[in-house]
Design an enzyme around this catalytic site. Structure first.
Site, mmCIF file in Angstrom:
data_model
loop_
_atom_site.group_PDB
_atom_site.id
_atom_site.type_symbol
_atom_site.label_atom_id
_atom_site.label_comp_id
_atom_site.label_asym_id
_atom_site.label_seq_id
_atom_site.Cartn_x
_atom_site.Cartn_y
_atom_site.Cartn_z
ATOM 1 N N SER A 599 -10.716 2.072 3.965
ATOM 2 C CA SER A 599 -9.748 1.712 4.990
ATOM 3 C C SER A 599 -10.388 1.398 6.389
ATOM 4 C CB SER A 599 -8.733 3.032 5.011
ATOM 5 O OG SER A 599 -8.064 3.034 6.036
ATOM 6 N N TYR A 612 -8.398 12.584 5.727
ATOM 7 C CA TYR A 612 -8.253 10.993 5.341
ATOM 8 C C TYR A 612 -9.328 10.061 5.825
ATOM 9 C CZ TYR A 612 -6.303 6.608 3.712
ATOM 10 O OH TYR A 612 -6.015 5.297 3.095
#
Ligand SMILES: [Zn+2]
Length: 731
Positions: A599, A612
């Site tokens: 990501s 995350y």
């Protein structure tokens, strides 16, 4: 024949229905008859055999009645044929070709004149029908009857492949069925059959030595029933001679228990796939049912396997012979099997080279892949290889046909194979070569097996569709097994099961399967790879899109459990799958590619997604570390998406509403999920350089690029597919 007599057939299915047939036009009745015949594998093999009807048609130019031969053309399967699978030729023109042939300077079986005649068939076409005629066209055209069936039934091939073929033909069928020696299909064979019938007008059919059956009638239903009755009679005769427990000389070995057999296959198949895939990759099909085990476990298996297959349809797929390995499943270990297979492959390739050198002509095409497509192992069964799942399944089916043929022939008499030169002249026939050359080029991911973890939804699901469209076999894996299976079903529906699914005992899976997996468990990953190997024989590519995002609590804190699970899935889970898959890659010794999904959050520090983002930063570095660890065999790269809202399980309604509120985007409470997601995606788009919403398809395109040969010199890289976020530029 009345309905009551339909159960007079014991070995074939009688499917003709008068009410259905009566509603059809004469040409449609030919299609119907063909479908009825093709539906029963005991009548003919997948893609094998052909049918014809001579029908009176109106010439569109002259308005006059003309006699037209409708005959199944090249390609396609009788079971599923439609009218456009049939070629149509004006009979006067087709019969006129006999004079053209007679005028050829050099003619006879296997002369170039036979191939020249194939070029004339299109000149006989009735009404611009584009379907190409097959080489069997003269067989149908030159026989005087109005309807002709040519089938490849195992029971009749058993007669055709017996040493005493001619004697058995008259013993079983009496004087109604004649016999012709082996001749390659073509003009000469058509003329030979014509002469046979002229000399013996009482004939209703012919056994074609080493090949099959052809029979005829002036009524189409009568022709269908004759075909069935001849096959039934042959099968009945064979059963009367059946040797029971002494079939194939009796049993020499016992089958392995299923669990042990599968363990052995899982250990062996990737290695074996690597060995046979040195020139081009193959997809495998395993068959371990009682019928094939009775053969591979028998005393005669070694001798019969060496003789090879007989019917040309069979050996074009199974090759001239299979590789049989004499391994004792009761006494020898798997290491011994591996050694015997390795030695067997070396000898097989040498035998194939010798066969090529011995039989080749000055103008023969170059030698093809010398690896076996059928491997027989006592206690285990049959392993077939093909360029895709469908083809390897049909290869397995055809060797099963060959086993049935050998069983019948050995029960009645003695099985004999086609002489090698004849087999070679079919395998390397220039017309076959031309057919191969006309095939469209293979797709980028043809012959490959791609495991997509996270294929149940979002980016993973779109990637599964993308790689399938490039010809890949896709193992759809997901924590949610039902979702994984649903994606696999979509793919099977879209691309079809392929041919040969109906074969008994042969693994029925198509171009995709769905499997549940928890990537935090090595045992679960092991089960995923086990199912992949048993379905297709190995693995070429791995895509990991699985990931979790656990939002922090209201006061911004991340619990210890949330930290743990986030790293368990996003970092250690990704590593686990890559590590386990790498063991298979190493066994295969074939190049592979892994694509992770990280990501841009791993590159940009921001508020609200601490665990995350940290896990994704670790995942980015995992890609680089793995690229070094797994080189040079396996490439490891990643796509780094940003804010893909569409189809993502990471954006449930709550999170979308919270984000819209946070960014002051106006919305109504009663708007649908899709509308709200669209608003958020558009908001995110405005923050990018390209100002466009980022979709799963954008991610799939980048993932496909990294899997494909187009990126064969790229490893350890992360491609951001984020619309252009300058904060995430890598440096
Ligand atoms: Zn044939």
């Amino acid at each position: 024949m009345s309905a009551a007599t339909t159960d007079q057939f014991r070995y074939v299915s009688y499917l003709w229905d008068d009410a259905t047939a009566e509603r059809l036009s004469p040409a449609e009745r030919l299609v119907y008859r063909s479908n009825c015949l093709g539906a029963d594998q005991r009548i003919t093999n997948t893609g094998g055999g052909n049918t014809s009807s001579k029908l009176v048609e109106l010439d569109p130019l002259t308005g006059e009645d003309v006699d037209v031969l409708w005959v199944k053309g090249s390609g396609g399967d009788l079971r599923t044929s439609k009218l456009d699978n049939f070629a149509s030729l004006t009979m006067t023109k087709l019969m006129g070709l006999q004079q053209v042939y007679a005028d050829q300077p050099e003619r006879g079986p296997k002369t170039s004149a036979e191939d020249v005649m194939v070029g004339y068939f299109p000149h006989c076409t009735f009404a611009l029908n584009p379907r190409a005629s097959s080489i069997d066209t003269p067989l149908h055209g030159f026989l005087p009857a109005r309807h002709v069936d040519h089938m490849h039934p195992n029971s009749v091939i058993a007669i055709a492949a017996s040493r005493a073929s001619q004697r058995l033909t008259s013993e079983i069928f009496g004087g109604e069925i004649g016999w012709v020696p082996w001749l390659r299909p073509g003009f000469e064979l058509g003329l030979l059959m014509q002469r046979e019938v002229e000399a013996n007008p009482q004939l209703k059919g012919l056994v074609m030595s080493q090949h099959g059956l052809i029979n005829w009638a002036d009524d189409d239903k009568e022709c269908y029933e004759l075909t069935l009755s001849l096959i039934d009679r042959a099968a009945e005769y064979i059963e009367s001679k059946d040797r029971g427990a002494d079939t194939f000389g009796g049993q020499k070995y016992k089958s392995l228990e299923a669990q042990r057999r599968d363990d052995l296959l899982v250990e062996l198949l990737p290695w074996l796939r690597g060995k046979v895939s040195q020139q081009a990759r193959f997809i495998g099909t395993v068959q371990s049912d009682d019928a094939i085990l009775r053969f591979v476990n028998s005393h005669d298996a070694a001798r019969l396997a060496e003789l090879g297959t007989s019917c040309p349809d069979h050996f074009l797929r199974t090759k001239i012979k299979p590789l049989y390995v004499d391994w004792n499943p009761q006494q020898e270990e798997s290491a011994a099997l591996r050694e015997k297979l390795a030695a067997g492959l070396v000898k097989y390739r040498q035998d194939y080279r010798d066969y090529y050198e011995r039989c080749k002509h000055a103008n023969s095409p170059a030698m093809r892949d010398p690896n076996p497509t059928v491997i027989l192992i006592p206690g285990v069964g049959l392993i077939a290889w093909g360029k895709n799942k469908s083809e390897s399944r049909v290869t397995a089916e055809f060797y099963n046909c060959a086993v049935e043929v050998m069983r019948g022939a050995e029960a009645m008499d003695e099985y004999i194979a086609l002489p090698q030169q004849e087999a070679f002249d079919i395998e390397y026939w220039l017309l076959e070569e031309a057919k191969l050359k006309r095939m469209p080029p293979e797709k980028e991911l043809a012959r490959s097996i791609v495991v997509v973890v996270g294929a149940g939804s979002g980016i993973g699901k779109v990637i599964a569709h993308r790689v399938a469209s490039e010809g890949a076999h896709v193992v759809c894996a997901d924590l949610n097994r039902e979702a994984a299976e649903a994606t696999a079903q979509e793919l099977v529906k879209k691309y079809g099961q392929g041919i040969g699914v109906a074969g008994t005992g042969i693994s029925g899976c198509g171009p995709a399967i769905g499997v549940g997996v928890d990537i935090t468990s090595r045992q679960s990953i092991g089960e995923l790879l086990r199912q992949t190997i048993l379905a297709y024989g190995g693995i070429d590519n791995l895509v990991v899109t699985a990931g979790v995002f656990l939002p922090p609590s209201r006061d911004g804190r991340v619990s210890d459990d949330a930290w743990k699970l986030t790293f368990e899935v996003n970092v250690r889970g990704s590593y686990n799958v890559a590590d386990e898959a790498n063991k298979v890659f190493v066994e295969q010794g074939l190049s592979g590619s892994i694509v992770m999904t990280t990501s841009v959050n791993g590159m940009v520090a921001k508020k609200g997604s601490l665990a995350y983002d940290t896990s994704k930063a670790a995942a980015n570095h995992l890609v680089r570390e793995l690229a070094i660890e797994l080189a040079p065999l396996v490439r490891v790269n990643a796509i780094a998406p940003a804010t893909v809202v569409e189809g993502s399980t990471m954006f449930p309604r709550d999170r979308v509403l919270a984000s819209l509120t946070k960014y002051n985007v106006a919305f109504q409470e009663n708007e649908s999920d899709d509308e709200l997601r669209g608003k958020l995606a558009n908001f995110y788009a405005q923050r990018t350089l390209t100002k466009q919403p980022i979709t799963p398809s954008d991610q799939a395109e980048a993932a496909y690029f990294l899997l494909s040969s187009k990126s064969s010199k790229t490893t350890g890289q992360i491609i951001c597919v984020d619309g252009g976020l300058h904060e995430a530029f890598q440096r």
